[in-house]
Each structure stands twice: as structure tokens, then as C-alpha cells.
Design an enzyme around this catalytic site. Structure first.
Site, PDB file in Angstrom:
ATOM      1  N   ARG A 146       0.867  -1.170   0.000  1.00 50.21           N
ATOM      2  CA  ARG A 146       0.000   0.000   0.000  1.00 50.21           C
ATOM      3  C   ARG A 146       0.909   1.227   0.000  1.00 50.21           C
ATOM      4  O   ARG A 146       2.044   1.170   0.503  1.00 50.21           O
ATOM      5  CB  ARG A 146      -0.885   0.028   1.254  1.00 50.21           C
ATOM      6  CG  ARG A 146      -1.822  -1.172   1.397  1.00 50.21           C
ATOM      7  CD  ARG A 146      -2.597  -1.098   2.710  1.00 50.21           C
ATOM      8  NE  ARG A 146      -3.509  -2.214   2.848  1.00 50.21           N
ATOM      9  CZ  ARG A 146      -3.236  -3.353   3.487  1.00 50.21           C
ATOM     10  NH1 ARG A 146      -2.033  -3.503   4.051  1.00 50.21           N
ATOM     11  NH2 ARG A 146      -4.124  -4.313   3.571  1.00 50.21           N
ATOM     12  N   LYS A 170      -2.076  -2.595   8.032  1.00 52.39           N
ATOM     13  CA  LYS A 170      -3.255  -2.119   8.750  1.00 52.39           C
ATOM     14  C   LYS A 170      -3.397  -2.848  10.079  1.00 52.39           C
ATOM     15  O   LYS A 170      -3.120  -4.033  10.183  1.00 52.39           O
ATOM     16  CB  LYS A 170      -4.513  -2.329   7.902  1.00 52.39           C
ATOM     17  CG  LYS A 170      -4.602  -1.402   6.693  1.00 52.39           C
ATOM     18  CD  LYS A 170      -5.919  -1.599   5.967  1.00 52.39           C
ATOM     19  CE  LYS A 170      -6.052  -0.627   4.802  1.00 52.39           C
ATOM     20  NZ  LYS A 170      -7.323  -0.797   4.079  1.00 52.39           N
ATOM     21  N   HIS A 241      -2.267   2.640  -6.201  1.00 49.66           N
ATOM     22  CA  HIS A 241      -2.954   1.385  -5.897  1.00 49.66           C
ATOM     23  C   HIS A 241      -3.050   0.488  -7.131  1.00 49.66           C
ATOM     24  O   HIS A 241      -3.211  -0.733  -6.996  1.00 49.66           O
ATOM     25  CB  HIS A 241      -4.349   1.660  -5.339  1.00 49.66           C
ATOM     26  CG  HIS A 241      -4.812   0.603  -4.378  1.00 49.66           C
ATOM     27  ND1 HIS A 241      -4.244   0.439  -3.123  1.00 49.66           N
ATOM     28  CD2 HIS A 241      -5.765  -0.353  -4.480  1.00 49.66           C
ATOM     29  CE1 HIS A 241      -4.845  -0.558  -2.506  1.00 49.66           C
ATOM     30  NE2 HIS A 241      -5.758  -1.069  -3.306  1.00 49.66           N
ATOM     31  N   ARG A 244      -0.422  -2.047  -6.946  1.00 46.08           N
ATOM     32  CA  ARG A 244      -0.735  -3.114  -5.983  1.00 46.08           C
ATOM     33  C   ARG A 244      -1.713  -4.117  -6.590  1.00 46.08           C
ATOM     34  O   ARG A 244      -1.530  -5.329  -6.467  1.00 46.08           O
ATOM     35  CB  ARG A 244      -1.312  -2.484  -4.719  1.00 46.08           C
ATOM     36  CG  ARG A 244      -1.673  -3.466  -3.612  1.00 46.08           C
ATOM     37  CD  ARG A 244      -1.977  -2.691  -2.346  1.00 46.08           C
ATOM     38  NE  ARG A 244      -2.814  -3.425  -1.409  1.00 46.08           N
ATOM     39  CZ  ARG A 244      -2.358  -4.264  -0.481  1.00 46.08           C
ATOM     40  NH1 ARG A 244      -1.052  -4.500  -0.394  1.00 46.08           N
ATOM     41  NH2 ARG A 244      -3.184  -4.869   0.349  1.00 46.08           N
ATOM     42  N   HIS A 267      -3.618  -9.227   3.524  1.00 48.23           N
ATOM     43  CA  HIS A 267      -5.063  -9.274   3.636  1.00 48.23           C
ATOM     44  C   HIS A 267      -5.541 -10.294   4.664  1.00 48.23           C
ATOM     45  O   HIS A 267      -6.675 -10.232   5.109  1.00 48.23           O
ATOM     46  CB  HIS A 267      -5.687  -9.631   2.280  1.00 48.23           C
ATOM     47  CG  HIS A 267      -5.764  -8.464   1.350  1.00 48.23           C
ATOM     48  ND1 HIS A 267      -6.062  -8.613   0.014  1.00 48.23           N
ATOM     49  CD2 HIS A 267      -5.590  -7.151   1.543  1.00 48.23           C
ATOM     50  CE1 HIS A 267      -6.073  -7.420  -0.565  1.00 48.23           C
ATOM     51  NE2 HIS A 267      -5.781  -6.532   0.344  1.00 48.23           N
ATOM     52  N   TYR A 276       5.746 -17.723   9.700  1.00 49.07           N
ATOM     53  CA  TYR A 276       6.847 -18.684   9.715  1.00 49.07           C
ATOM     54  C   TYR A 276       6.362 -20.095   9.990  1.00 49.07           C
ATOM     55  O   TYR A 276       6.990 -21.066   9.593  1.00 49.07           O
ATOM     56  CB  TYR A 276       7.884 -18.270  10.771  1.00 49.07           C
ATOM     57  CG  TYR A 276       8.593 -16.992  10.404  1.00 49.07           C
ATOM     58  CD1 TYR A 276       9.607 -16.999   9.454  1.00 49.07           C
ATOM     59  CD2 TYR A 276       8.227 -15.784  10.977  1.00 49.07           C
ATOM     60  CE1 TYR A 276      10.248 -15.823   9.098  1.00 49.07           C
ATOM     61  CE2 TYR A 276       8.865 -14.610  10.624  1.00 49.07           C
ATOM     62  CZ  TYR A 276       9.872 -14.639   9.688  1.00 49.07           C
ATOM     63  OH  TYR A 276      10.493 -13.484   9.325  1.00 49.07           O
TER      64      TYR A 276
END
Length: 295
Positions: A146, A170, A241, A244, A267, A276
Site C-alpha cells: 500500500r 493495517k 494502488h 498493488r 489481507h 513462519y
């Protein structure tokens, strides 16, 4: 998910009074949608986002469905989410940004691989500022960031030896995203040759800086994108964007699996530890190197 979709079918029968043919079409579309989600290990409709919808539409296209048929599927799923939001079963609709004009289906705007290459090759990297701009665009497309994540990157967030960036997304969720060889090369050049010249002895932790060592603003980076789109003779309305969206689309179209792309985009709700545990850094790098066109 089966229970929720059945509730929607019951609603269509009882409240909407749809014909039998319409119900058959809705049921078929919903069944295909749920099958796709389950195939990609998505078992909660709240976990679906625009990236998943994009992958689903690509899957439908690969199966030979026309734009008109894909548009019908979107209408079906849009209705499902509208119903589920009203019933307070999901928080938001992942199809709200998918436009369906009368002439067919329009996906979120993306660039072709050739257009991206032309855009990213436009800066004159002999100049420090152009070198910075090139590195910013390469990393944004190379890692699918982003714009807010890109401008917030600090020197300590990028590991050029291991080819990845550490991103704070986010909700203060940290993720590790691989970068390609081209993004790595120009960023290394910027750090070693351009950044100190651009800063003129000003100290700052930020990787990409504007005047007086301050971090780049969203508006400034938007202007950078517009500048190079013009130089590259790209007529599309390109925004940060768009890079992206293009990152996700090009990986999915190339064959990358949905879960890896979701993790790279940030997301999913997977924490740093789970990255991991469930999807190793080495596997993500392998997926990125195999399918990203700038490698």
C-alpha cells in the site's frame, strides 16, 4: 458457509419469489463460489476480500466463462453479501469495488506486464531523485505494498541480503514480503549512491525521503506515478494502488497460489509468527521468484 448460502436461497424463495429457473442459476453460481473458496482453504465468508474475488473471476475466465456469465456470477455473490450484511453475518462486501456495466464485467484497474515494465523503466536513474523514484515504484510493484506502507519504510525494514521487506500494515500487523531482483538492485543503488547525496548530511530513519529528510507523502508519490505514466505514454488512469492491484493479478494469472498472494498483500489475519509456522519465508520467496514478472 453452506448454511449461510442456504439461508440466502430460502430468502430468495420466500421474500423474493424467484422463478425456479432463476433459483437454479443462483444455486449453481453459489455452489461454484463455495467450492472455489473451500479449494483455497477459505471456510469463513468474512475472510473473503477483493483479492479472493479477483482470483475467483480469473478462475471462471480460465474455465471459459464469458464476461456476461462472469457478470452474472458477480451479481449473485453481490446479492449474497448484501443479504449477509443485513443479517449481520458478515461485516462488509468484498465485491463492492467490482463494477458491472451493461456492456460486461470490469475488474479493478490493472496494468499489463508490458505497461508496468515501461513505467518502471521510465526514470533516469543517473539522478539521485530519479533513482529514489525508481526504487519506490519497483518496491511497490515488487512487494504489492500500500502507498502508506511504502512511504513509512525505514532503512531497518529492508533486508537486501535476504531479499525481503518488513512491512507494518493495517491494524499494526507486521508481515514479511519478498522483493524481486530488480527491486533489490535499484534499492541497493539508492541506499549506497543516491540517498546520502539526496539528504545532504541530514539524518533520518526513513528509506525514501523527500526534502529536508522528511518521508514522502502520498500526494507526492501519486504525482511521481503520474509523471512516469505520462513519460511512458500510458493512457490509463494510473494510481499507486494500480501497481498493488497489478502485483496481485500478475502473480495470480501466472499461477501463484491464493494464500501466498494474500499473505504478501497483508489481507489475511496471519500474525508474524504464523507466517513462519504456516507459510515459510522461503516458500513465499519461491512463489515470488517463480511468478513475479520482474524477477
Amino acid at each position: 458457509m453452506d448454511e449461510l448460502t442456504q439461508n440466502y436461497i430460502d430468502y430468495l424463495i420466500i421474500e423474493k419469489g424467484l422463478s425456479e429457473n432463476s433459483l437454479v442459476s443462483y444455486s449453481s453460481d453459489l455452489a461454484k463460489y463455495i467450492t472455489f473458496l473451500e479449494k483455497n482453504q477459505i471456510h469463513d465468508l468474512n475472510d473473503v476480500d477483493t483479492t479472493v474475488i479477483l482470483a475467483w473471476l480469473i478462475d471462471l475466465a480460465k474455465k471459459g466463462l464469458s464476461a456476461k456469465s462472469r457478470a452474472r456470477h458477480i451479481i449473485t455473490i453481490r446479492g449474497l453479501y448484501k443479504f449477509l450484511i443485513a443479517e449481520k453475518k458478515v461485516a462488509k462486501s468484498p465485491v463492492k469495488d467490482i463494477d458491472i456495466p451493461k456492456t460486461g464485467l470490469t475488474l479493478p484497474k490493472i496494468m499489463t506486464i508490458e505497461e508496468v515494465a515501461t513505467l518502471l523503466d521510465a526514470p533516469d536513474i543517473r539522478k539521485p531523485r530519479e533513482m529514489r523514484n525508481s526504487a519506490m515504484m519497483e518496491i511497490m510493484y515488487g512487494a504489492g505494498l500500500r502507498v502508506s506502507e511504502l512511504i513509512a519504510l525505514r532503512l531497518q525494514d529492508i533486508n537486501l541480503d535476504a531479499n525481503f521487506v518488513r512491512v507494518m500494515g493495517k491494524g499494526s500487523k507486521e508481515r514479511i514480503v519478498p522483493i524481486g531482483s530488480k527491486a533489490r538492485a535499484i534499492t541497493q543503488k539508492w541506499i549506497k549512491e543516491g540517498r546520502s547525496s539526496h539528504l545532504k548530511k541530514i539524518s533520518t530513519p526513513y528509506l525514501f525521503v523527500a526534502r529536508a529528510g522528511k518521508p514522502m507523502t502520498r500526494q507526492s508519490f501519486w504525482k511521481i506515478i503520474k509523471k512516469y505514466a505520462l513519460l511512458a505514454n500510458i493512457s490509463k488512469n494510473i494510481t499507486p494502488h494500480t501497481l498493488r492491484h497489478s502485483f496481485a493479478t500478475h502473480l495470480l494469472e501466472g499461477g501463484a497460489d491464493l494464500r501466498s498472494v494474500q499473505t504478501m498483500l497483508g489481507h489475511s489475519d496471519i500474525s508474524t509468527t504464523q507466517i513462519y509456522t504456516h507459510i515459510s519465508r522461503e516458500y513465499l520467496i519461491k512463489m515470488h521468484q517463480k511468478y513475479h514478472p520482474r524477477n
